[in-house]
Design an enzyme around this catalytic site. Structure first.
Site, PDB file in Angstrom:
ATOM      1  N   HIS A 207       0.932  -1.189   0.005  1.00  0.00           N
ATOM      2  CA  HIS A 207      -0.275  -0.001   0.117  1.00  0.00           C
ATOM      3  C   HIS A 207       0.924   1.196   0.021  1.00  0.00           C
ATOM      4  O   HIS A 207       1.946   1.259   0.620  1.00  0.00           O
ATOM      5  CB  HIS A 207      -0.828   0.138   1.411  1.00  0.00           C
ATOM      6  CG  HIS A 207      -1.765  -0.928   1.636  1.00  0.00           C
ATOM      7  ND1 HIS A 207      -1.195  -2.135   2.192  1.00  0.00           N
ATOM      8  CD2 HIS A 207      -2.868  -1.223   1.543  1.00  0.00           C
ATOM      9  CE1 HIS A 207      -2.209  -2.858   2.337  1.00  0.00           C
ATOM     10  NE2 HIS A 207      -3.352  -2.513   1.904  1.00  0.00           N
TER      11      HIS A 207
ATOM     12  N   ASP B  87       2.405   2.020   3.485  1.00  0.00           N
ATOM     13  CA  ASP B  87       3.202   1.282   4.188  1.00  0.00           C
ATOM     14  C   ASP B  87       4.566   1.488   3.796  1.00  0.00           C
ATOM     15  O   ASP B  87       5.528   1.163   4.582  1.00  0.00           O
ATOM     16  CB  ASP B  87       3.254  -0.167   3.421  1.00  0.00           C
ATOM     17  CG  ASP B  87       1.766  -0.832   3.320  1.00  0.00           C
ATOM     18  OD1 ASP B  87       1.128  -0.708   4.330  1.00  0.00           O
ATOM     19  OD2 ASP B  87       1.370  -1.953   2.384  1.00  0.00           O
TER      20      ASP B  87
HETATM   21  C1  XLS Z   1      -7.414  -6.251   4.397  1.00  0.00           C
HETATM   22  C2  XLS Z   1      -7.041  -6.679   2.965  1.00  0.00           C
HETATM   23  C3  XLS Z   1      -5.717  -5.770   2.457  1.00  0.00           C
HETATM   24  C4  XLS Z   1      -5.671  -5.638   0.898  1.00  0.00           C
HETATM   25  C5  XLS Z   1      -5.021  -4.796   0.528  1.00  0.00           C
HETATM   26  O1  XLS Z   1      -8.288  -7.145   5.140  1.00  0.00           O
HETATM   27  O2  XLS Z   1      -6.602  -7.863   3.004  1.00  0.00           O
HETATM   28  O3  XLS Z   1      -4.573  -5.925   3.271  1.00  0.00           O
HETATM   29  O4  XLS Z   1      -5.191  -7.098   0.640  1.00  0.00           O
HETATM   30  O5  XLS Z   1      -5.708  -3.377   0.749  1.00  0.00           O
END
Ligand code: XLS
Ligand code: CA
Ligand code: CA
Length: 435
Positions: free
Chosen positions: A99, A102
């Protein structure tokens, strides 16, 4: 300076090996169904769990001991990038995913945030020049910051919609810059709490408008990655709009988006929706929309998204069977959207966890390949549905039957004979293939 000095390059040592820092089943060069295992599985590391996550839970702070501790701000972001590439290379994992938030800290304005992002993206780009590691997908975090309290593309506040649009615009530029093969949308806050204060029609129309704008901008800048939506039924929202594969496919079709989107199916989200992982993969596949997967597992005793590393061979085999039936994942891959348990706080645990996941998927792939080669389930289906491959059944399938002809066929036939579904026998056969 090495971040993981106690760990060397992880090698394939075969199933007799007792070395916990070696692969027992994942052998990147081994050919399965005509393709190298590495190319079939396309494993990816999730930046948020492995490099940003600290092992906190709602009752306590993080427990993780990480080599990048002791730094902050952009220095911390840089230390993480440095460690991440060492990790990918030692593990031999070919892809990563992140993301926007991140990888770089937010600034006071979006302009400042984007500047921070640029620094880290440039650094990643440099690393990627000398490394074979590629970006499987990137995405925008439009759920953590309090501004997204009412949603992002489905917010009640047009300024937030604009902010989200600008964030995804930057995300597509980042994807173009780093050559990401897919762009993911996970609508963490795209849902609602109560209909008492929700205009659902407007929110869904806006969500579709948002996706159409994303397509238009991708086309404008020449971003060619595959768009993916990741369904999830609940958490953080009570009702999430992309509930499961079927709901998401119906949404895409009602808004004319089905040609540009596929699905990223996560195991733990499938089980939260009351389905199995293989069910969600199957629904996506038969609709031509299986794009990528988030590999993890939930806990049947807990009702939330625990994102555990996948070690359940039974479920992974059935998932790989769907992926093999799909001819692989195309530009998608197997992303470990999984976090080590809070109790597994040492840096080495990150290696053990990924090795466990990669070996489990490698075994699942091999069993799935054998099931396909021996036509095990193919024969089960052919036998069970045999009545549709001849006579009246074939007429139904070929559109040659109608209510009148079907009535004429059946009306004087007497008692109908059914065949057993033989599920227990089939399950026993499956066990023989797995163990
Ligand atoms: C959250 C999601 C997230 C997505 C990406 O539950 O899994 O991490 O994979 O935003
Ligand atoms: Ca996920
Ligand atoms: Ca999850």
């Amino acid at each position: 300076m090495s971040a993981f000095k106690n760990v060397g390059t992880i090698q394939y040592e075969g199933k007799e090996s007792k070395n916990p820092l070696a692969f027992k089943h994942y052998n990147p060069d081994e050919i399965v169904l005509g393709r190298r295992m590495e190319d079939y599985l396309r494993f990816a590391c999730a930046y948020w769990h492995t490099f940003t996550g600290e092992g906190s839970d709602p009752f306590g702070v993080g427990t993780a001991i990480r080599p990048w501790h002791g730094t902050s701000g952009l220095d911390l972001a840089k230390a993480r990038v440095e460690a991440s590439f060492e990790f990918y290379e030692k593990l031999g994992i070919p892809f990563f995913c992140f993301h926007d938030r991140d990888i770089a800290p937010e600034g006071a304005t979006l302009r400042e945030t984007n500047k921070n992002l640029d620094v880290i993206v440039a650094m990643m780009k440099d690393y990627m020049k000398t490394s074979k590691v590629k970006l499987l997908w990137n995405t925008a975090n439009m759920f953590s910051n309090p501004r997204f309290v009412h949603g992002a593309a489905t917010t009640s506040n047009a300024d937030v919609f604009a902010y989200a649009a600008a964030q995804v615009k930057k995300g597509l530029e980042t994807g173009l810059e780093l050559g990401s093969e897919n762009y993911v949308f996970w609508g963490g806050r795209e849902g609602y709490e109560s209909l008492l204060n929700t205009n659902m029609k407007l929110e869904l129309d806006n969500l579709a408008r948002f996706f159409h704008m994303a397509i238009a901008y991708a086309d404008e800048i020449g971003y060619k990655g595959q768009f993916l939506i990741e369904p999830k039924p609940k958490e953080p929202s009570k009702h999430q709009y992309d509930f499961d594969a079927a709901t998401t496919i119906a949404f895409l079709k009602s808004y004319g988006l089905e040609d540009r989107f596929k699905l990223n199916i996560e195991a733990n989200h499938a089980t939260l929706a009351g389905h199995t992982f293989e069910h969600e993969l199957h629904v996506s596949r038969i609709n031509g929309m299986l794009g990528s997967i988030d590999a993890n597992q939930g806990d049947t005793l807990l009702g939330w998204d625990t994102d555990e590393f996948p070690t359940d061979l039974y479920s992974v085999t059935l998932a790989m069977y769907e992926i093999v039936q799909n001819g692989g994942l195309g530009s998608g891959g197997v992303n470990f959207d999984a976090k080590v348990r809070r109790q597994s706080f040492e840096a080495e645990d990150l290696f053990f966890a990924h090795i466990a996941g990669m070996d489990t998927f490698a075994r699942g792939l091999k069993v799935a390949a054998k099931l396909v080669e021996d036509k095990v389930l193919e024969n089960v289906l052919a036998d069970r549905y045999a009545s549709f491959s001849e006579g009246i059944g074939l007429d139904i399938v070929n559109g040659k039957a109608d209510f009148k002809s079907l009535e004429a066929y059946i009306i004087d036939k007497g008692e109908i004979v059914n065949k057993s579904g033989r599920l227990e026998q089939i399950r026993a056969t499956l066990n023989d293939y797995i163990f």
